[in-house]
Design an enzyme around this catalytic site. Structure first.
Site, PDB file in Angstrom:
ATOM      1  N   SER A  22       0.825  -1.212   0.000  1.00 44.19           N
ATOM      2  CA  SER A  22       0.000   0.000   0.000  1.00 44.19           C
ATOM      3  C   SER A  22       0.858   1.260   0.000  1.00 44.19           C
ATOM      4  O   SER A  22       0.337   2.367   0.022  1.00 44.19           O
ATOM      5  CB  SER A  22      -0.941  -0.006   1.206  1.00 44.19           C
ATOM      6  OG  SER A  22      -0.197  -0.162   2.406  1.00 44.19           O
ATOM      7  N   ASN A 109      -1.619  -2.353  13.273  1.00 48.42           N
ATOM      8  CA  ASN A 109      -3.080  -2.184  13.323  1.00 48.42           C
ATOM      9  C   ASN A 109      -3.491  -0.946  14.117  1.00 48.42           C
ATOM     10  O   ASN A 109      -4.349  -0.184  13.683  1.00 48.42           O
ATOM     11  CB  ASN A 109      -3.740  -3.435  13.901  1.00 48.42           C
ATOM     12  CG  ASN A 109      -3.499  -4.657  13.030  1.00 48.42           C
ATOM     13  OD1 ASN A 109      -2.956  -4.531  11.932  1.00 48.42           O
ATOM     14  ND2 ASN A 109      -3.886  -5.832  13.499  1.00 48.42           N
ATOM     15  N   THR A 154     -40.349  25.309  -8.835  1.00 47.44           N
ATOM     16  CA  THR A 154     -40.533  23.988  -8.233  1.00 47.44           C
ATOM     17  C   THR A 154     -40.846  23.075  -9.415  1.00 47.44           C
ATOM     18  O   THR A 154     -41.425  23.533 -10.409  1.00 47.44           O
ATOM     19  CB  THR A 154     -41.699  23.928  -7.219  1.00 47.44           C
ATOM     20  OG1 THR A 154     -42.917  24.225  -7.901  1.00 47.44           O
ATOM     21  CG2 THR A 154     -41.502  24.904  -6.067  1.00 47.44           C
ATOM     22  N   HIS A 155     -40.428  21.839  -9.349  1.00 48.26           N
ATOM     23  CA  HIS A 155     -40.622  20.893 -10.464  1.00 48.26           C
ATOM     24  C   HIS A 155     -40.011  21.430 -11.760  1.00 48.26           C
ATOM     25  O   HIS A 155     -40.442  21.060 -12.844  1.00 48.26           O
ATOM     26  CB  HIS A 155     -42.101  20.583 -10.690  1.00 48.26           C
ATOM     27  CG  HIS A 155     -42.846  20.254  -9.438  1.00 48.26           C
ATOM     28  ND1 HIS A 155     -42.936  18.972  -8.944  1.00 48.26           N
ATOM     29  CD2 HIS A 155     -43.495  21.053  -8.565  1.00 48.26           C
ATOM     30  CE1 HIS A 155     -43.642  18.993  -7.818  1.00 48.26           C
ATOM     31  NE2 HIS A 155     -43.984  20.249  -7.564  1.00 48.26           N
ATOM     32  N   SER A 276     -16.211  24.837 -27.825  1.00 44.30           N
ATOM     33  CA  SER A 276     -16.246  23.573 -28.542  1.00 44.30           C
ATOM     34  C   SER A 276     -15.233  23.650 -29.665  1.00 44.30           C
ATOM     35  O   SER A 276     -15.053  24.705 -30.279  1.00 44.30           O
ATOM     36  CB  SER A 276     -17.648  23.345 -29.107  1.00 44.30           C
ATOM     37  OG  SER A 276     -17.583  22.459 -30.206  1.00 44.30           O
ATOM     38  N   LYS A 282     -20.372  27.834 -29.011  1.00 46.53           N
ATOM     39  CA  LYS A 282     -20.610  27.171 -27.730  1.00 46.53           C
ATOM     40  C   LYS A 282     -19.842  27.800 -26.569  1.00 46.53           C
ATOM     41  O   LYS A 282     -18.728  28.262 -26.713  1.00 46.53           O
ATOM     42  CB  LYS A 282     -20.201  25.683 -27.824  1.00 46.53           C
ATOM     43  CG  LYS A 282     -21.103  24.853 -28.705  1.00 46.53           C
ATOM     44  CD  LYS A 282     -22.496  24.629 -28.133  1.00 46.53           C
ATOM     45  CE  LYS A 282     -22.511  23.635 -26.989  1.00 46.53           C
ATOM     46  NZ  LYS A 282     -22.274  22.275 -27.354  1.00 46.53           N
ATOM     47  N   GLU A 289     -20.225  20.778 -14.923  1.00 41.36           N
ATOM     48  CA  GLU A 289     -20.557  19.391 -15.252  1.00 41.36           C
ATOM     49  C   GLU A 289     -19.629  18.449 -14.488  1.00 41.36           C
ATOM     50  O   GLU A 289     -20.025  17.357 -14.076  1.00 41.36           O
ATOM     51  CB  GLU A 289     -20.462  19.167 -16.762  1.00 41.36           C
ATOM     52  CG  GLU A 289     -21.557  19.919 -17.506  1.00 41.36           C
ATOM     53  CD  GLU A 289     -21.331  20.004 -19.006  1.00 41.36           C
ATOM     54  OE1 GLU A 289     -20.648  19.125 -19.563  1.00 41.36           O
ATOM     55  OE2 GLU A 289     -21.846  20.960 -19.612  1.00 41.36           O
ATOM     56  N   TYR A 316      -9.171  -6.570  13.047  1.00 45.06           N
ATOM     57  CA  TYR A 316      -8.510  -6.060  11.850  1.00 45.06           C
ATOM     58  C   TYR A 316      -8.514  -7.121  10.768  1.00 45.06           C
ATOM     59  O   TYR A 316      -8.271  -8.309  11.024  1.00 45.06           O
ATOM     60  CB  TYR A 316      -7.053  -5.633  12.142  1.00 45.06           C
ATOM     61  CG  TYR A 316      -6.359  -5.151  10.876  1.00 45.06           C
ATOM     62  CD1 TYR A 316      -6.488  -3.838  10.455  1.00 45.06           C
ATOM     63  CD2 TYR A 316      -5.638  -6.043  10.068  1.00 45.06           C
ATOM     64  CE1 TYR A 316      -5.909  -3.408   9.264  1.00 45.06           C
ATOM     65  CE2 TYR A 316      -5.058  -5.619   8.877  1.00 45.06           C
ATOM     66  CZ  TYR A 316      -5.203  -4.297   8.479  1.00 45.06           C
ATOM     67  OH  TYR A 316      -4.641  -3.872   7.299  1.00 45.06           O
ATOM     68  N   GLN A 321      -7.406  -2.067   4.438  1.00 42.59           N
ATOM     69  CA  GLN A 321      -6.443  -1.273   3.679  1.00 42.59           C
ATOM     70  C   GLN A 321      -7.130  -0.540   2.523  1.00 42.59           C
ATOM     71  O   GLN A 321      -6.592   0.425   1.992  1.00 42.59           O
ATOM     72  CB  GLN A 321      -5.321  -2.186   3.163  1.00 42.59           C
ATOM     73  CG  GLN A 321      -4.209  -1.469   2.435  1.00 42.59           C
ATOM     74  CD  GLN A 321      -3.006  -2.369   2.218  1.00 42.59           C
ATOM     75  OE1 GLN A 321      -2.229  -2.617   3.124  1.00 42.59           O
ATOM     76  NE2 GLN A 321      -2.870  -2.891   1.009  1.00 42.59           N
ATOM     77  N   LYS A 324      -8.194   3.701   2.472  1.00 39.21           N
ATOM     78  CA  LYS A 324      -7.452   4.937   2.223  1.00 39.21           C
ATOM     79  C   LYS A 324      -7.661   5.542   0.847  1.00 39.21           C
ATOM     80  O   LYS A 324      -7.885   6.749   0.713  1.00 39.21           O
ATOM     81  CB  LYS A 324      -5.967   4.707   2.481  1.00 39.21           C
ATOM     82  CG  LYS A 324      -5.631   4.813   3.951  1.00 39.21           C
ATOM     83  CD  LYS A 324      -4.273   4.272   4.250  1.00 39.21           C
ATOM     84  CE  LYS A 324      -4.269   3.219   5.320  1.00 39.21           C
ATOM     85  NZ  LYS A 324      -5.005   1.977   5.073  1.00 39.21           N
TER      86      LYS A 324
HETATM   87  N1  ARG Z   1      -1.120  -1.188   5.233  1.00 44.40           N
HETATM   88  C1  ARG Z   1      -1.989  -1.744   6.246  1.00 44.40           C
HETATM   89  C2  ARG Z   1      -3.349  -1.042   6.158  1.00 44.40           C
HETATM   90  O1  ARG Z   1      -3.401  -0.056   5.526  1.00 44.40           O
HETATM   91  C3  ARG Z   1      -1.401  -1.528   7.588  1.00 44.40           C
HETATM   92  C4  ARG Z   1      -1.848  -2.490   8.615  1.00 44.40           C
HETATM   93  C5  ARG Z   1      -1.297  -3.811   8.299  1.00 44.40           C
HETATM   94  N2  ARG Z   1      -1.605  -4.764   9.330  1.00 44.40           N
HETATM   95  C6  ARG Z   1      -1.559  -6.063   9.138  1.00 44.40           C
HETATM   96  N3  ARG Z   1      -1.870  -6.818  10.133  1.00 44.40           N
HETATM   97  N4  ARG Z   1      -1.233  -6.584   7.984  1.00 44.40           N
HETATM   98  O2  ARG Z   1      -4.316  -1.492   6.697  1.00 44.40           O
END
Ligand code: ARG
Length: 460
Positions: A22, A109, A154-155, A276, A282, A289, A316, A321, A324
């Site tokens: 990651s 974790n 409205t509408h 355009s 245009k 948009e 966990y 992961q 993110k």
């Molecule tokens: N890169 C992992 C995540 O974003 C970090 C935690 C990893 N923990 C594990 N037990 N593999 O979640």
């Protein structure tokens, strides 16, 4: 070499590594990861787990790693699976065996949960500032159009005359709720999981309260199992952004419509519209948009995370992961969008004559009914009477005010010469002075409320 390979006799398969790593996206949490580790090194020193010298050398090393990241000089090595392993690997290179003591009682974790919360806390700040920037632009533009009349819908059917300032200000309040919603999200994000270990806490007596304070959190988590797997804060953040995006999308839709030549209420500034390559006439509202389009992503990111979370067993799981990229993407989408939308609002050219020209007398039908109510007719009956007037006018292809008084009196003898005064758009709007209404007088007060709201945001 990985940091966890002790029990493994074969190296990780390359394809698995590509899937598993990651670092490609979580390296943007380097500052939070390092801050978390600095505070943690001090906490374990205070708990007597490492010496003061070891802690000092770890902190120094981490500061060096931070500088490397900041200078763009940090070099990734194979085995740098994520930001946590990368920082620890580099730290150990810099400070030797002391670096290997940092992770005592800690797991990736609780580490990742801490880093991510810190990152989201900063992101909340940033998004709020940009939302407030747009609100300021709305107030500024509204201030120029307190007297400008336009049709309200409205509408998507012309309904009643309103003021353009009132239309613009409606979005101010949607955004105010978005900002406040993020305040709420901040409260639940600002809780420190560090000290929860992998899932079952830590046997080392670290002062979790102090650690949390050190990192700027307002509280500590109460259950280690929950702490390492709770991503509610991320879901709430994504929801906050999705809803803010939904509001932007609605604003965008109005601007797209109102800048269409059929409406012609607004003209987009050259800098913020596109032409355009084929059709020279245009003037497209591309950025608007995109505001509408990006909202699909914002909602998708929220849906994606909730789907990831819904089937997870305690505690966990690597699925987490996936949290993110969704959060980063929503954050990036919105931080890119907001300055452009803000600039568009600031540079918007409203065309009062086009707005005024779009007002038709049938939009005063409610006012005529109100006129009859003032003469003593119950509203339901007044509504029916005016309905008849509207139908008759349509049949005769005349406007309401062109209808002879005799004809009106044929429908209801409550009509008098004074009905003429009803057919005045400006007066119609000016009468709607109740708080929250479109009358210039009420809008001035509304803008004052908005300014008070902004003042409490900027001066505490
Ligand atoms: N890169 C992992 C995540 O974003 C970090 C935690 C990893 N923990 C594990 N037990 N593999 O979640």
């Amino acid at each position: 070499m990985t940091l966890w390979g002790g029990a493994f006799s074969e190296p990780t398969d390359d394809d698995l590594r590509a899937l598993n790593d990651s670092i490609g996206f979580d390296r943007r949490m380097y500052a939070q990861d390092i801050a978390g580790s600095i505070a943690y090194a001090q906490a374990i020193a205070q708990a007597g787990i490492i010496t003061g010298e070891e802690s000092a050398s770890i902190v120094q090393g981490l500061q060096k790693v931070l500088q490397e990241f900041e200078a763009g000089a940090f070099t990734l090595k194979p085995g740098d699976e994520d930001i946590h392993t990368a920082v620890e690997r580099r730290l150990t290179e810099l400070v030797g065996p002391a670096g290997g003591k940092l992770h005592t009682g800690r797991s990736r974790n609780d580490q990742v949960a801490t880093d991510f919360r810190l990152w989201v806390l900063d992101a909340i700040e940033e998004i709020q500032a940009r939302l407030v920037g747009l609100q300021v632009a709305l107030v500024e533009q509204a201030g120029k159009h307190i007297q400008t009349l336009m049709p309200g819908y409205t509408h998507l059917q012309p309904a009643q005359p309103i003021t353009a300032a009132h239309w613009l200000m409606s979005f101010f309040w949607m955004l105010a709720r978005d900002v406040e919603r993020l305040d709420d999200c901040r409260r639940r994000t600002s809780v420190c999981p560090l000290g929860s270990g992998a899932l079952a806490g830590t046997p080392f007596l670290i002062d979790r309260e102090k650690l949390a304070q050190e990192l700027g959190f307002t509280a500590i988590t109460a259950n280690s199992l929950d702490a390492v797997s709770d991503r509610d804060f991320a879901a709430e953040f994504l929801f906050g952004l999705a809803l803010a995006g939904t509001h932007l999308s609605r604003l965008a839709e109005d601007i797209i419509l109102y800048s269409n030549p059929l409406f012609g209420y607004i003209t987009l500034n050259d800098r913020y519209s596109t032409g355009s390559s084929l059709m020279p006439q245009k003037r497209n509202a591309d950025p608007m948009e995109l505001a509408r389009g990006k909202t699909g992503r914002l909602i998708g990111n929220l849906t994606g995370l909730l789907t990831t979370l819904k089937g997870l067993p305690s505690t966990y799981n690597k699925d987490l992961q996936e949290d993110k990229e969704a959060v980063f993407d929503s954050f990036d989408s919105l931080t890119r969008l907001l300055p452009v939308v803000t600039a568009i609002i600031l540079t918007l050219q409203l065309n009062p004559q086009r707005m005024q020209a779009a007002l038709t007398e049938d939009m005063l039908a409610t006012d005529v009914a109100d006129y009859l109510v003032k003469k003593g007719l119950p509203f339901r009956q007044a509504h029916r009477v005016v309905g008849e007037v509207v139908r008759l006018a349509a049949e005769q292809s005349i406007t309401l005010s062109q209808m002879p008084l005799a004809t009106l009196r044929g429908i209801s003898d409550l009509f008098g010469e004074d009905v003429r005064a009803v057919f005045d758009f400006q007066q119609s709007v000016a009468r709607r002075v109740a708080p929250g209404g479109p009358a210039p007088e009420a809008v001035i007060k509304q803008i004052q409320l908005a300014q008070d709201w902004l003042n409490t945001r900027t001066h505490g």
